[in-house]
Design a protein around this motif. Sequence first.
Motif, PDB file in Angstrom:
ATOM      1  N   VAL A  20      13.405  -9.927   0.201  1.00 34.83           N
ATOM      2  CA  VAL A  20      11.927 -10.650   0.382  1.00 34.83           C
ATOM      3  C   VAL A  20      10.770  -9.660   1.258  1.00 34.83           C
ATOM      4  N   GLY A  21       9.839  -9.428  -0.084  1.00 34.09           N
ATOM      5  CA  GLY A  21       8.532  -8.829  -0.238  1.00 34.09           C
ATOM      6  C   GLY A  21       7.458  -9.018   1.484  1.00 34.09           C
ATOM      7  N   ARG A  22       6.416  -8.377   1.785  1.00 33.91           N
ATOM      8  CA  ARG A  22       6.091  -8.605   2.682  1.00 33.91           C
ATOM      9  C   ARG A  22       4.619  -7.965   2.460  1.00 33.91           C
ATOM     10  N   ASP A  23       3.451  -8.824   2.739  1.00 33.61           N
ATOM     11  CA  ASP A  23       3.063  -8.540   2.165  1.00 33.61           C
ATOM     12  C   ASP A  23       1.295  -7.886   3.276  1.00 33.61           C
ATOM     13  N   PRO A  24       1.428  -5.988   2.144  1.00 35.45           N
ATOM     14  CA  PRO A  24       1.111  -5.386   3.317  1.00 35.45           C
ATOM     15  C   PRO A  24      -0.255  -4.915   3.728  1.00 35.45           C
ATOM     16  N   ARG A  25      -1.531  -5.937   2.908  1.00 34.57           N
ATOM     17  CA  ARG A  25      -2.394  -6.163   3.154  1.00 34.57           C
ATOM     18  C   ARG A  25      -3.288  -5.235   2.326  1.00 34.57           C
ATOM     19  N   ILE A  26      -3.004  -4.999   0.919  1.00 32.99           N
ATOM     20  CA  ILE A  26      -3.466  -4.085  -0.098  1.00 32.99           C
ATOM     21  C   ILE A  26      -4.774  -3.844   0.311  1.00 32.99           C
ATOM     22  N   ASP A  27      -5.999  -5.502   0.428  1.00 31.64           N
ATOM     23  CA  ASP A  27      -7.648  -5.634   0.351  1.00 31.64           C
ATOM     24  C   ASP A  27      -7.910  -4.777   1.367  1.00 31.64           C
ATOM     25  N   GLU A  28      -7.504  -4.834   2.512  1.00 32.12           N
ATOM     26  CA  GLU A  28      -7.522  -4.150   3.557  1.00 32.12           C
ATOM     27  C   GLU A  28      -7.255  -2.665   3.908  1.00 32.12           C
ATOM     28  N   ALA A  29      -5.903  -2.704   3.177  1.00 31.55           N
ATOM     29  CA  ALA A  29      -5.828  -0.815   2.428  1.00 31.55           C
ATOM     30  C   ALA A  29      -6.888   0.019   2.188  1.00 31.55           C
TER      31      ALA A  29
END
Length: 383
Positions: A20-29
Motif C-alpha cells: 500500500v502506497g504512502r503519500d510522500p507529499r510530492i507538492d511540498e517536496a
Amino acid sequence: MSPALPIAVTDLTERRTIAVGRDPRIDEAVVASFGGQSPSALLKQVPYRGTTRPMRLDVVTIPRGCLLFGPGVDGIAFTAEGRQVRETAMFARADPTLTPERLQAAQDIDEDWVTVVDCAWDNHFHLLMLALPKLPLALAQLPGAAAVLPARRSEATGDRPAMLDQLLALSGQAGQVRWVPDGLYRPRNLHLIWPNHDQPAALHLFDETFDTFATLVRAVPPESARPLPRRIFIERVRDSRLLDPRAIRTLDRHLALHGFERVQLERLTMADQIRLFAGATHVVAAHGAGLSNIVFGGPHLRVLELNLDLDGQGALRPWFLILAAKRGQHYQHLNASACELADLPLGLAFDRLMGTRRQAIRLGLTRLRHRLGRIVSRLIRRA
C-alpha cells in the motif's frame, strides 16, 4: 476474425495487493529555484495526484495469458482470448498486434511465469527503476513461478543490456531468473506486478520498491582508489538535451564557479555509478535516465534537474522529483521550455542549490551600479 481489443491492466480482475502506497507529499517536496517559480508543469503528471484512489501495488494474474518476447515488444502480456494488456505495450517499438492465428500457435508452458520487463527495458531508467525493483517482489510473492527475462539475441548487440548482468550479480539474483528466447508463450498462469494506476512510474510511490536499491548499495565495496567527485554534473554522451548554445555557456560557467565535475555515466560500471551517487552531495543534470541513480544517494543529496517539455503538452516529467521525495532529498528544477536556463534564473538556482548568495550579490551590485549611474547622469545635467 479481427484481433481482440486491448484491455487496461487495471481492468483485470484477478489481483492480490502486496503493498500500500504512502503519500510522500510530492507538492511540498519541490524547492523553488527562484522566487515565484511555479511547479505546476512538473506536478501535472504525478500519479494519483488529485485522485481519491488508494495507492496499491498488486500481483495481477492472467490465467492462460500469453507473453510476447521479441525486438521492441519484450514483455507484452495478452489475455487467454488474445486481448493485449495495454499498459505492457506502452513503450512498444514494433507492431504488438496478435492475430488469432498467431495466438493459436503460442507455445504452451505447464508452469506459472512472472514477467517484470517492459518494451523499453534497454533504457537505464526502465531497467533500473521499473524492472529491477519488481524482481525481488516477484521472487518473494510468487515462489512457485518462474521469473522470466528475454534471452540475449544472437543477431543483435545490446538487446540484453550489460548493466542488467552487473545489477543481477550485485543483487545476488543472477541465478534466480530464467532467460527465454523470443516467441509467444502461454504459461499456466501469467503474473504481472503493477500498481493500480496506468502510469508505470507509480511504482515509485511504494516503499517496498526501494529495498532493492539499499541492497545494491550494501553490495558495492567502498572505493579504495582516488576519491570520487562530490559535486557532479551528468554529461550525456549522445544527447545533451540542451540545444541553446547560450544556455550551455551559462551553465558551464556556473558549474565551474561552484566546483562541479563532469561525469559520463555510460563510461562507468554499475558499481562505480552506485559509489558515485552514494557519496555525492550535489547533482546537476538535464532530464535523462542517468538521474535514476539518485536512488543510491542519501537524504543529504541536493538535486537540480534541467527539465524540458518533451511531449509538447506543457508538462514536465516528474519521475526524478518522485525519487528525490521518497529519498528525502532536496530537489529543484528549471524548465528549459520556459526559458529558465537564462543567466539570471540559472544563477539563482545555483545559489539556492549551494546555499550561497553569489547571484544575489551580483544582482545587488548591478542594481547599485545602475543607480549610481543615474545619479551621476543627473548631476552632470545639472552642472
